[in-house]
Design a protein around this motif. Structure first.
Motif, PDB file in Angstrom:
ATOM      1  N   SER A  10       9.953  -1.754   5.831  1.00 20.09           N
ATOM      2  CA  SER A  10      10.943  -2.269   6.551  1.00 20.09           C
ATOM      3  C   SER A  10      10.348  -2.513   8.110  1.00 20.09           C
ATOM      4  N   SER A  11       9.412  -1.678   8.562  1.00 21.27           N
ATOM      5  CA  SER A  11       8.717  -2.052   9.992  1.00 21.27           C
ATOM      6  C   SER A  11       8.134  -3.080   9.943  1.00 21.27           C
ATOM      7  N   TRP A  12       7.106  -3.510   8.582  1.00 20.72           N
ATOM      8  CA  TRP A  12       6.406  -4.505   8.526  1.00 20.72           C
ATOM      9  C   TRP A  12       7.206  -5.903   8.609  1.00 20.72           C
ATOM     10  N   LEU A  13       8.575  -5.806   8.000  1.00 22.31           N
ATOM     11  CA  LEU A  13       9.290  -7.108   8.143  1.00 22.31           C
ATOM     12  C   LEU A  13       9.674  -7.397   9.383  1.00 22.31           C
ATOM     13  N   ASP A  14       9.594  -6.398  10.404  1.00 21.50           N
ATOM     14  CA  ASP A  14      10.031  -6.738  11.696  1.00 21.50           C
ATOM     15  C   ASP A  14       9.312  -8.102  12.327  1.00 21.50           C
ATOM     16  N   ASP A  15       7.850  -8.105  11.671  1.00 23.35           N
ATOM     17  CA  ASP A  15       7.000  -9.058  12.413  1.00 23.35           C
ATOM     18  C   ASP A  15       7.566 -10.566  11.948  1.00 23.35           C
ATOM     19  N   ALA A  16       7.625 -11.298  12.927  1.00 26.01           N
ATOM     20  CA  ALA A  16       8.362 -12.519  12.833  1.00 26.01           C
ATOM     21  C   ALA A  16       7.313 -13.620  12.138  1.00 26.01           C
ATOM     22  N   SER A  17       6.160 -13.269  11.868  1.00 22.18           N
ATOM     23  CA  SER A  17       5.503 -13.993  11.024  1.00 22.18           C
ATOM     24  C   SER A  17       5.629 -13.988   9.482  1.00 22.18           C
ATOM     25  N   VAL A  18       6.333 -12.914   9.165  1.00 23.63           N
ATOM     26  CA  VAL A  18       6.455 -12.763   7.616  1.00 23.63           C
ATOM     27  C   VAL A  18       7.387 -13.780   7.076  1.00 23.63           C
ATOM     28  N   VAL A  19       7.267 -14.384   6.057  1.00 27.13           N
ATOM     29  CA  VAL A  19       7.861 -15.443   5.292  1.00 27.13           C
ATOM     30  C   VAL A  19       8.841 -14.788   4.070  1.00 27.13           C
ATOM     31  N   ALA A  20       8.680 -13.834   3.442  1.00 31.81           N
ATOM     32  CA  ALA A  20       9.210 -13.350   2.265  1.00 31.81           C
ATOM     33  C   ALA A  20       8.767 -11.503   2.052  1.00 31.81           C
ATOM     34  N   VAL A  21       9.703 -11.129   1.168  1.00 28.83           N
ATOM     35  CA  VAL A  21       9.549  -9.927   0.531  1.00 28.83           C
ATOM     36  C   VAL A  21       8.841 -10.004  -0.637  1.00 28.83           C
ATOM     37  N   GLY A  22       7.681  -9.699  -0.954  1.00 33.17           N
ATOM     38  CA  GLY A  22       6.858  -9.723  -2.259  1.00 33.17           C
ATOM     39  C   GLY A  22       5.603  -9.606  -2.222  1.00 33.17           C
ATOM     40  N   GLU A  23       5.175  -9.223  -3.361  1.00 32.85           N
ATOM     41  CA  GLU A  23       5.631  -9.420  -4.754  1.00 32.85           C
ATOM     42  C   GLU A  23       6.195  -8.334  -5.195  1.00 32.85           C
ATOM     43  N   ILE A  24       7.634  -8.452  -5.409  1.00 32.17           N
ATOM     44  CA  ILE A  24       8.135  -7.433  -6.061  1.00 32.17           C
ATOM     45  C   ILE A  24       8.875  -7.643  -7.393  1.00 32.17           C
ATOM     46  N   GLY A  25       9.446  -6.669  -8.199  1.00 31.87           N
ATOM     47  CA  GLY A  25       9.898  -7.084  -9.617  1.00 31.87           C
ATOM     48  C   GLY A  25       9.891  -5.774 -10.593  1.00 31.87           C
ATOM     49  N   LEU A  26       9.693  -6.310 -12.115  1.00 28.00           N
ATOM     50  CA  LEU A  26       9.610  -5.405 -12.751  1.00 28.00           C
ATOM     51  C   LEU A  26       8.720  -5.857 -13.953  1.00 28.00           C
ATOM     52  N   ASP A  27       7.821  -4.694 -14.209  1.00 30.28           N
ATOM     53  CA  ASP A  27       7.130  -5.293 -15.440  1.00 30.28           C
ATOM     54  C   ASP A  27       6.968  -3.974 -16.580  1.00 30.28           C
ATOM     55  N   PHE A  28       7.811  -4.319 -17.742  1.00 31.73           N
ATOM     56  CA  PHE A  28       7.753  -3.522 -18.759  1.00 31.73           C
ATOM     57  C   PHE A  28       6.751  -3.863 -19.950  1.00 31.73           C
ATOM     58  N   HIS A  29       5.934  -4.791 -19.704  1.00 33.56           N
ATOM     59  CA  HIS A  29       4.928  -5.126 -20.609  1.00 33.56           C
ATOM     60  C   HIS A  29       3.542  -4.406 -20.462  1.00 33.56           C
ATOM     61  N   VAL A  30       3.372  -3.973 -19.184  1.00 33.76           N
ATOM     62  CA  VAL A  30       2.129  -2.966 -19.201  1.00 33.76           C
ATOM     63  C   VAL A  30       2.857  -1.549 -19.351  1.00 33.76           C
ATOM     64  N   ALA A  31       1.726  -0.915 -20.355  1.00 38.63           N
ATOM     65  CA  ALA A  31       2.591   0.451 -20.940  1.00 38.63           C
ATOM     66  C   ALA A  31       2.061   1.442 -19.644  1.00 38.63           C
ATOM     67  N   GLY A  32       3.062   2.590 -19.674  1.00 38.04           N
ATOM     68  CA  GLY A  32       2.585   3.671 -18.686  1.00 38.04           C
ATOM     69  C   GLY A  32       3.308   3.663 -17.213  1.00 38.04           C
ATOM     70  N   LEU A  33       4.047   2.429 -17.077  1.00 38.20           N
ATOM     71  CA  LEU A  33       4.537   2.353 -15.765  1.00 38.20           C
ATOM     72  C   LEU A  33       6.177   2.670 -15.953  1.00 38.20           C
ATOM     73  N   ASP A  34       6.491   3.802 -14.999  1.00 34.35           N
ATOM     74  CA  ASP A  34       7.714   4.400 -15.366  1.00 34.35           C
ATOM     75  C   ASP A  34       8.775   3.329 -14.817  1.00 34.35           C
ATOM     76  N   HIS A  35       9.753   3.241 -15.792  1.00 31.77           N
ATOM     77  CA  HIS A  35      10.656   1.951 -15.494  1.00 31.77           C
ATOM     78  C   HIS A  35      11.601   2.247 -14.460  1.00 31.77           C
ATOM     79  N   ASP A  36      12.252   3.649 -14.485  1.00 33.62           N
ATOM     80  CA  ASP A  36      12.989   4.019 -13.499  1.00 33.62           C
ATOM     81  C   ASP A  36      12.673   3.998 -12.169  1.00 33.62           C
ATOM     82  N   LEU A  37      11.327   4.493 -11.808  1.00 30.56           N
ATOM     83  CA  LEU A  37      10.672   4.255 -10.669  1.00 30.56           C
ATOM     84  C   LEU A  37      10.425   2.674 -10.076  1.00 30.56           C
ATOM     85  N   GLN A  38      10.179   1.922 -11.118  1.00 29.19           N
ATOM     86  CA  GLN A  38      10.196   0.469 -10.980  1.00 29.19           C
ATOM     87  C   GLN A  38      11.387  -0.191 -10.346  1.00 29.19           C
TER      88      GLN A  38
END
Ligand SMILES: [Zn+2]
Length: 259
Positions: free
Chosen positions: A81-109
């Motif tokens: 949230s603080s980093w997004l205060d920087d006026a030079s930032v153009v997007a939030v990313g990379e974010i999302g969901l990956d259910f293909h890679v095993a062992g990554l907790d879905h709820d935490l994602q």
């Protein structure tokens, strides 16, 4: 020669440690004059900031990537949230969901994905979304938060899912995979979709085009992606280049930043 925009390139990756400046120079010679650099974890934010500060054609996005779940901590969302205060930032990313890679907790994602979407909405920033084995849920999640805009990068879903996304005003990022002859479904999407939602991407160092299979990818190679897309759509490379570059500038609001 055309002016091109690479909407997704991990130029800060260690794969470019030895020749990053040469890679940026080759991109420039290929016409790639705009590059969006998405982050993967909190450690990557400072190095992306430094990199983008020293090259006017590079633009930073900060976020927590689902594949790097084990590196994330709850306090990273507040830090973001603080980093997004920087006026030079153009997007939030990379974010999302990956259910293909095993062992990554879905709820935490889901927790990190939703928290970051909320931050993007608050800041009115576009989002750069990674969806693997989870596109249906990603679309449902994006729908639940009105007012979001952005791109689903390296799109690999169905024609119906692509249509759902562009009808929601979301962009579709296409890279190396579209150059593969067997990518029939992607080819049908390319021929049908409205050009105003299409973004070119390298996703370098990953996802090389068909002629560089198995090699490190780099942004200069999006000319191969451009060539395939123009051929599939029966349009000139010049018109696809102009449209997709304008799309990147509009989505990430680059003209306001440059002024
Ligand atoms: Zn990526």
């Amino acid at each position: 020669m055309f002016t091109l925009a690479d909407s997704h390139v991990h130029l800060d990756d260690t794969a470019f440690a030895d020749d990053r400046d040469a890679v940026i120079e080759r991109a420039g010679h290929a016409g790639v004059e705009t590059m969006i650099i998405p982050a993967v974890d909190a450690d990557s934010w400072p190095r992306i900031k430094t990199l983008c500060a020293s090259h006017r054609q590079l633009f930073a996005a900060y976020g927590l990537h689902p594949m790097y779940l084990e590196q994330h901590a709850p306090e990273h969302v507040d830090a973001l949230s603080s980093w997004l205060d920087d006026a030079s930032v153009v997007a939030v990313g990379e974010i999302g969901l990956d259910f293909h890679v095993a062992g990554l907790d879905h709820d935490l994602q889901r927790h990190y994905f939703t928290s970051q979407l909320e931050l993007a909405r608050e800041r009115e920033l576009p989002v750069i979304v990674h969806a693997r084995g989870a596109l249906e849920e990603v679309i449902l999640t994006l729908r639940r938060i009105p007012g979001l805009r952005g791109v689903v990068h390296s799109f690999s879903g169905s024609e119906q899912q692509a249509r759902q996304l562009w009808r929601m005003g979301f962009h579709i990022g296409l890279g190396g995979p579209v150059t593969y002859e067997r990518a029939q479904r992607l080819h049908r999407i390319v021929t049908q979709m409205p050009i105003e939602y299409l973004l070119l991407e390298s996703d370098a160092p990953d996802q090389p085009d068909a002629s560089h299979r198995g090699q490190r990818n780099e942004p200069a190679r999006i000319v191969e992606v451009l060539r395939s897309i123009a051929e599939l759509r029966g349009e000139s490379e010049a018109s696809v280049a102009a449209a997709t570059t304008a799309n990147v500038r509009r989505l990430f609001d680059l003209d306001r930043r440059a002024s």
